[in-house]
Design an enzyme around this catalytic site. Structure first.
Site, PDB file in Angstrom:
ATOM      1  N   ARG A 139       0.827  -1.203   0.000  1.00  0.00           N
ATOM      2  CA  ARG A 139       0.000   0.000   0.000  1.00  0.00           C
ATOM      3  C   ARG A 139       0.860   1.251   0.000  1.00  0.00           C
ATOM      4  NH1 ARG A 139      -3.464   0.286   4.880  1.00  0.00           N
ATOM      5  NH2 ARG A 139      -1.413  -0.089   5.788  1.00  0.00           N
ATOM      6  N   SER A 150       8.351  -4.913   6.343  1.00  0.00           N
ATOM      7  CA  SER A 150       8.182  -5.863   7.444  1.00  0.00           C
ATOM      8  C   SER A 150       8.963  -7.150   7.252  1.00  0.00           C
ATOM      9  CB  SER A 150       6.702  -6.157   7.636  1.00  0.00           C
ATOM     10  OG  SER A 150       6.023  -4.937   7.736  1.00  0.00           O
ATOM     11  N   ASP A 162       6.688  -3.357  10.747  1.00  0.00           N
ATOM     12  CA  ASP A 162       5.247  -3.197  11.040  1.00  0.00           C
ATOM     13  C   ASP A 162       4.929  -3.318  12.529  1.00  0.00           C
ATOM     14  OD1 ASP A 162       5.833  -5.882  10.980  1.00  0.00           O
ATOM     15  OD2 ASP A 162       4.055  -6.477   9.827  1.00  0.00           O
TER      16      ASP A 162
HETATM   17  P1  ADP Z   1      -0.235  -8.793   6.808  1.00  0.00           P
HETATM   18  O1  ADP Z   1       0.168  -9.544   7.991  1.00  0.00           O
HETATM   19  O2  ADP Z   1       0.038  -9.486   5.568  1.00  0.00           O
HETATM   20  O3  ADP Z   1       0.191  -7.377   6.830  1.00  0.00           O
HETATM   21  P2  ADP Z   1      -2.894  -9.152   7.657  1.00  0.00           P
HETATM   22  O4  ADP Z   1      -2.671  -8.757   9.042  1.00  0.00           O
HETATM   23  O5  ADP Z   1      -4.143  -8.687   7.015  1.00  0.00           O
HETATM   24  O6  ADP Z   1      -1.768  -8.669   6.715  1.00  0.00           O
HETATM   25  O7  ADP Z   1      -2.832 -10.717   7.616  1.00  0.00           O
HETATM   26  C1  ADP Z   1      -3.134 -11.393   6.462  1.00  0.00           C
HETATM   27  C2  ADP Z   1      -3.126 -12.846   6.773  1.00  0.00           C
HETATM   28  O8  ADP Z   1      -4.185 -13.145   7.663  1.00  0.00           O
HETATM   29  C3  ADP Z   1      -3.364 -13.681   5.565  1.00  0.00           C
HETATM   30  O9  ADP Z   1      -2.128 -14.120   5.081  1.00  0.00           O
HETATM   31  C4  ADP Z   1      -4.174 -14.837   6.043  1.00  0.00           C
HETATM   32  O10 ADP Z   1      -3.320 -15.911   6.302  1.00  0.00           O
HETATM   33  C5  ADP Z   1      -4.724 -14.397   7.357  1.00  0.00           C
HETATM   34  N1  ADP Z   1      -6.160 -14.238   7.283  1.00  0.00           N
HETATM   35  C6  ADP Z   1      -6.929 -13.659   6.343  1.00  0.00           C
HETATM   36  N2  ADP Z   1      -8.217 -13.707   6.664  1.00  0.00           N
HETATM   37  C7  ADP Z   1      -8.286 -14.324   7.853  1.00  0.00           C
HETATM   38  C8  ADP Z   1      -9.335 -14.674   8.730  1.00  0.00           C
HETATM   39  N3  ADP Z   1     -10.600 -14.408   8.443  1.00  0.00           N
HETATM   40  N4  ADP Z   1      -9.012 -15.307   9.875  1.00  0.00           N
HETATM   41  C9  ADP Z   1      -7.740 -15.594  10.163  1.00  0.00           C
HETATM   42  N5  ADP Z   1      -6.733 -15.304   9.399  1.00  0.00           N
HETATM   43  C10 ADP Z   1      -6.981 -14.667   8.250  1.00  0.00           C
HETATM   44 MG    MG Z   2       0.272  -5.849   8.115  1.00  0.00          MG
END
Ligand code: ADP
Ligand code: MG
Length: 931
Positions: free
Chosen positions: A553, A617, A671
């Site tokens: 982003r 991150s 992050d």
């Molecule tokens: P990131 O860690 O990539 O910055 P997020 O915090 O949004 O972003 O985490 C994304 C991850 O969360 C995805 O890779 C997926 O594995 C997991 N995820 C997505 N939707 C769900 C959900 N409904 N419940 C649990 N885990 C989820």
């Molecule tokens: Mg994140």
């Protein structure tokens, strides 16, 4: 002449009966039989009435299932503790005894798991003398045990240890499969001292008197349940069992969430409706005739089983007798002369009614039967009597159909289907031997529930085999349970183990901070050069980049200070295609700059040289706030020529290559740090940042004096622990399962980030998939068939764990998800899948909690306080959206760090806002420095 004429008319009527009987519910037009019909008008039930009966029965079922309404319900809806139908993998030798039908029997059933659903049944009938079924309890069970002994002697089974299923077809209150307290005798049984006692222990006691046999009573089964199970062995769709014999009753598979009286919400359980008692509270009084009332008064259990008394074979003959008697007394039959036989209770039996209704044989059977009753029937008498039989037995089929229609509708609604295909397993003498009964029943059911495609399957070897089947299924389930428990056992971590994990984490945190051990430490403890949290005076416009998870982003963040303190953000999400994530470094950074250009264009700020914070991150070794050397990629990234390089330089070079705009890159931020800063902006007590998303990581404010690799002893600095690598030296191998190893081996970075691979969103689904494959190989899931889709890496996403574990809809959602994945699951499969998901996510949350406990404990010791109050800023979809993860994590921290009072604060967009805040702080400090 008159005789011939009336004979002709009768023949015509017989003819008509054959052709029009369906149109008229099998009955003659009323005007043809005024005298019979005047009597029995009340017994002819139109479809409207039947639909009304169906609705009443549905209401009774609801009442019986409800916790508060059950005590006063007449239809008792008894849980049977049978939760699964046979699946064809049952095997072994089983015994059964069957008490409560027309005959008492003992069976031996051999079940083969040869894929052909084959079984062998050998049975022996024993008489049920009246002294026994109306005597006392001890005698009854001794008699049953004696018969079983005899049976085992005949079959040469005396020296074998065999499991036994006990078919006992009376209403019993069960608390488990192998226990049942008799509520009341029904039918022609009335044994003293049995009501309100457990019949299984009585049988066990009687059996234990015979030292030379070794029989284990494993299941108590109602005949309806036995019938359903027997039919279910041949047809997996069978989910209703129906008995229309001496008594009448039905059972069906109900959703656990609707059964208030049994703990648990998942899956289904067979409910023995005991529908024979329908109407005992007066619910059917408007349909009961004077004959029904008279019959009831003369029965063994007046006022009880009123529905059964209108339906089952034990009563239909008597009902016919009472009608004929009254008609005779009124001079309408037999010239008004009743014989002694006709006056005698029980003289007309079901077999007579059946015989009289054999239309193909004309009136000869009727005539013969009436003659045997010492009556002198005219031709017309015979027709009238036959007609009475028809009306009485048709009413039985009609009522039975109406209640069955209620069950079928309920099943369909439970499944939320518009149309349903299902199978009803049926047993019982009336259904089997009456010449028209089955056909009538089928037809009426199909008319009452046009949206159910019902198959009626006759139970071949009766209810006794069913008890053996229940026992066989119980046996199979117990064996399967053992295997599933064994498979999931390594995921259950004791408090002791978790404490060990916490201690190991603590050791690794120390290694990473110490100069001598830091180089070889697995938990890298990277200094971030972020030394303070925001103080609220930050302001200005900033750009932020967020790279390192699911999305890339670009953000514009406007921070205001003072009274109008606020943060405004605009952001745009860009996809990073897999080939770029795993291509060359130059391509990756060119792509990033391309996205920034698009964003600046889009926001109309291309000319402004804004300060930029770069949330990156991945583990970076920093020498200052705006320098970060990538230690190694994690999660889904693997671009070449980046490791060991400064990511800020790489970004600057890419901007230069594009030569379109310039940016002031002020900070490179992890992050976790962004998250901590965002929450710190609201709560100054926030000194820890936790991410549970695609990856897993933590940062915290450490005392400078403990950070040996950074000069200075004053104040604090934020340490990015990079705890995802915890265990890479093998220190937690004792809790890694073979599934964790498989997931690791199939990942982009084998051997690395072992703790992260047990705790974060990118991997949990994959762990589940590995377990599902293994369970399938063991034949415990998906009928042992490994489906193609299950072989695809990544197919089982972590979001499915959340969805599956939040399912409160009786696994309907679980099944839908599995279906979308191309996995055709049974109800039992989905229970197991949910259990697997729960084990994996719980362990993840516990491990994460153990790690966090180590961090908060360290902070407590740093501060030298007895009790620490601290806030943890948290981000990550796993933490935010999983139904249990956050709770389990918090509970674990509480247990493992009881002296710390930890507040968890959700960060809103930590990586974007946090980067801007850090940039603002850095800019401010930088400006001060320049002045
Ligand atoms: P990131 O860690 O990539 O910055 P997020 O915090 O949004 O972003 O985490 C994304 C991850 O969360 C995805 O890779 C997926 O594995 C997991 N995820 C997505 N939707 C769900 C959900 N409904 N419940 C649990 N885990 C989820
Ligand atoms: Mg994140």
């Amino acid at each position: 002449m008159g005789t011939r004429k009336s004979l002709g008319r009768n023949q015509a009527l017989v003819q008509m009966r054959a052709t029009k009987k369906d149109l008229n519910n099998g009955l003659f037009k009323a005007h043809l039989y005024p005298k019979v019909d005047r009597y029995l008008y009340h017994m002819r039930l139109s479809d409207d009435v039947l639909l009304d009966v169906m609705a009443r029965f549905q209401a009774e079922m609801v009442k019986g299932l409800g916790r508060d309404t059950n005590p006063t319900a007449t239809v008792k809806m008894l849980p049977s503790f049978v939760r699964s139908l046979p699946d064809g993998s049952e095997k072994g030798d089983f015994l059964a005894v069957d008490l409560g039908g027309s005959q008492f029997r003992a069976h031996q059933v051999k079940v083969f798991d040869d894929g052909k659903q084959s079984s062998q049944l050998e049975s022996k009938f024993y008489p049920t003398p009246k002294e026994v079924i109306q005597g006392n309890g001890a005698e009854l069970f001794d008699y049953v045990a004696d018969c079983l002994l005899d049976f085992m002697e005949t079959k040469n089974l005396k020296h074998k240890k065999l499991p036994l299923g006990f078919t006992f077809s009376f209403p019993c209150k069960q608390a488990k499969l192998e226990e049942g307290v008799l509520l009341a005798w029904t039918k022609h049984f009335k044994v003293r001292g049995v009501q309100d006692t457990d019949v299984v222990s009585s049988l066990r006691k009687a059996l234990s008197k015979h030292k030379d046999i070794d029989v284990d009573v494993l299941a108590l089964v109602n005949d309806t349940v036995g019938t359903m199970m027997t039919c279910g062995y041949d047809d997996q769709r069978c989910e209703v069992g129906l008995i229309i014999g001496t008594g009448t009753n039905a059972c069906y598979m109900e959703e656990m969430r609707h059964i208030d009286l049994v703990e648990g919400d998942e899956g289904r359980m067979c409910i023995n409706t005991e529908w024979g008692a329908f109407g005992d509270d007066g619910a059917l009084d408007d349909l009961r005739t004077e004959f029904d009332r008279e019959l009831d008064l003369g029965s063994l259990n007046p006022g009880k089983q009123l529905f059964e008394k209108m339906i089952s074979s034990l009563y239909l003959g008597e009902l016919v007798r009472l009608i004929l008697l009254k008609m005779t007394k009124e001079g309408l039959l037999f010239n008004g002369k009743a014989s002694t036989a006709l006056l005698t209770k029980g003289k007309i039996e079901m077999k007579h009614v059946s015989a009289m209704e054999k239309y193909k044989e004309g009136l000869s059977n009727t005539k013969e039967i009436l003659t045997e009753l010492n009556l002198i029937p005219s031709e017309e008498d015979c027709i009238a009597v036959q007609h009475v039989c028809t009306i009485v037995s048709f009413r039985s089929a009609n009522l039975c159909a109406a209640a069955l229609a209620g069950i079928l509708t309920r099943l369909r609604e439970n499944k939320k289907l518009l149309r349903m295909r299902t199978t009803v397993g049926i047993d019982g003498g009336l259904y089997k031997t009456h010449p028209q009964y089955a056909k009538r029943l089928h037809k009426v059911v199909r008319r009452l529930v046009p949206n159910c495609d019902v198959r009626f399957l006759l139970s071949v070897s009766g209810s006794g085999k069913g008890a053996a089947m229940v026992t066989a299924v119980a046996y199979r389930l117990a064996a399967q349970r053992k295997q599933i428990d064994a498979t999931l056992a390594p995921f259950l971590l004791s408090l002791e183990t978790l404490r060990e994990v916490k201690n190991k984490m603590r050791t690794e945190l120390e290694y990473g901070l110490k100069r001598e051990t830091q180089a070889s430490a697995t938990v890298k403890m990277l200094p971030t050069y972020v030394c303070g949290t925001p103080d609220g005076t930050e302001k200005g416009k900033f750009l932020a980049l967020d790279l390192g998870g699911t999305n890339f982003r670009v953000l514009l963040v406007k921070i205001r200070s003072g009274r109008r303190r606020s943060v405004q953000m605009y952001n745009k999400i860009f996809a990073i295609p897999l080939e770029i994530m795993q291509g060359t470094g130059e391509e990756l950074f060119d792509h990033i700059v391309q996205c920034i250009a698009e964003f600046l264009e889009y926001m109309g700020i291309k000319g402004a040289r804004l300060p930029l914070g770069f949330t990156f991150s991945f583990p970076c070794r920093q020498a200052s706030i705006d320098k970060g050397t990538l230690v190694g990629w994690t999660k889904g990234f693997k671009a070449t020529d980046c490791e060991g390089e400064d990511v800020v330089d790489m970004l600057r070079e890419a901007i230069r290559r594009r030569n379109e705009f310039d940016l002031d890159i002020v900070a490179v931020v992890n992050d976790t740090v962004g998250t901590m800063m965002t929450c710190g902006y609201e709560d100054p007590n926030c000194e820890i940042g936790l991410i549970a998303g695609t990856g897993s990581n933590v940062c915290y404010m450490e005392d400078m004096k403990n950070i040996e690799i950074v000069e200075g002893n004053e104040g604090k600095m934020c340490i990015n622990t990079e705890w995802g690598a915890f265990g890479d030296n093998g220190c937690i191998d004792n809790i890694r399962t073979k599934y964790d190893k498989e997931v690791d081996e199939g990942s982009l970075n084998p051997g690395k980030q072992r703790y992260e691979k047990m705790t974060s969103g990118m991997y949990l689904g994959e762990i589940v998939r590995q377990i599902l494959i293994d369970l399938t190989k063991q034949g415990l899931l998906f009928r042992g068939q490994i489906l193609e889709s299950l072989r695809k890496r990544g197919i089982f996403e972590t979001k499915f764990l959340s969805q599956i574990e939040s399912d409160r809809l009786a696994l309907l959602q679980v099944r839908r998800i599995l279906q979308q994945l191309g996995l055709d699951s049974t109800c039992e499969d989905s229970i197991i899948v949910k259990e697997v998901c729960g084990a994996v996510s719980k362990r993840a949350a516990q491990l994460c909690g153990a790690g966090l406990a180590a961090v908060v404990e360290k902070k407590r010791e740093n501060q030298g306080v007895e009790h620490l109050q601290i806030t943890v800023g948290v981000d990550g979809t796993l933490y935010k959206l999983h139904p249990h993860f956050s709770r389990v994590l918090q509970e674990t921290v509480k247990k493992l760090a009881p002296q710390c009072d930890v507040t968890f604060m959700l960060s809103e967009d930590g990586s974007g806002k946090g980067a801007a805040l850090i940039t603002a702080v850095a800019k401010r400090l930088h400006n001060i420095g320049q002045k």
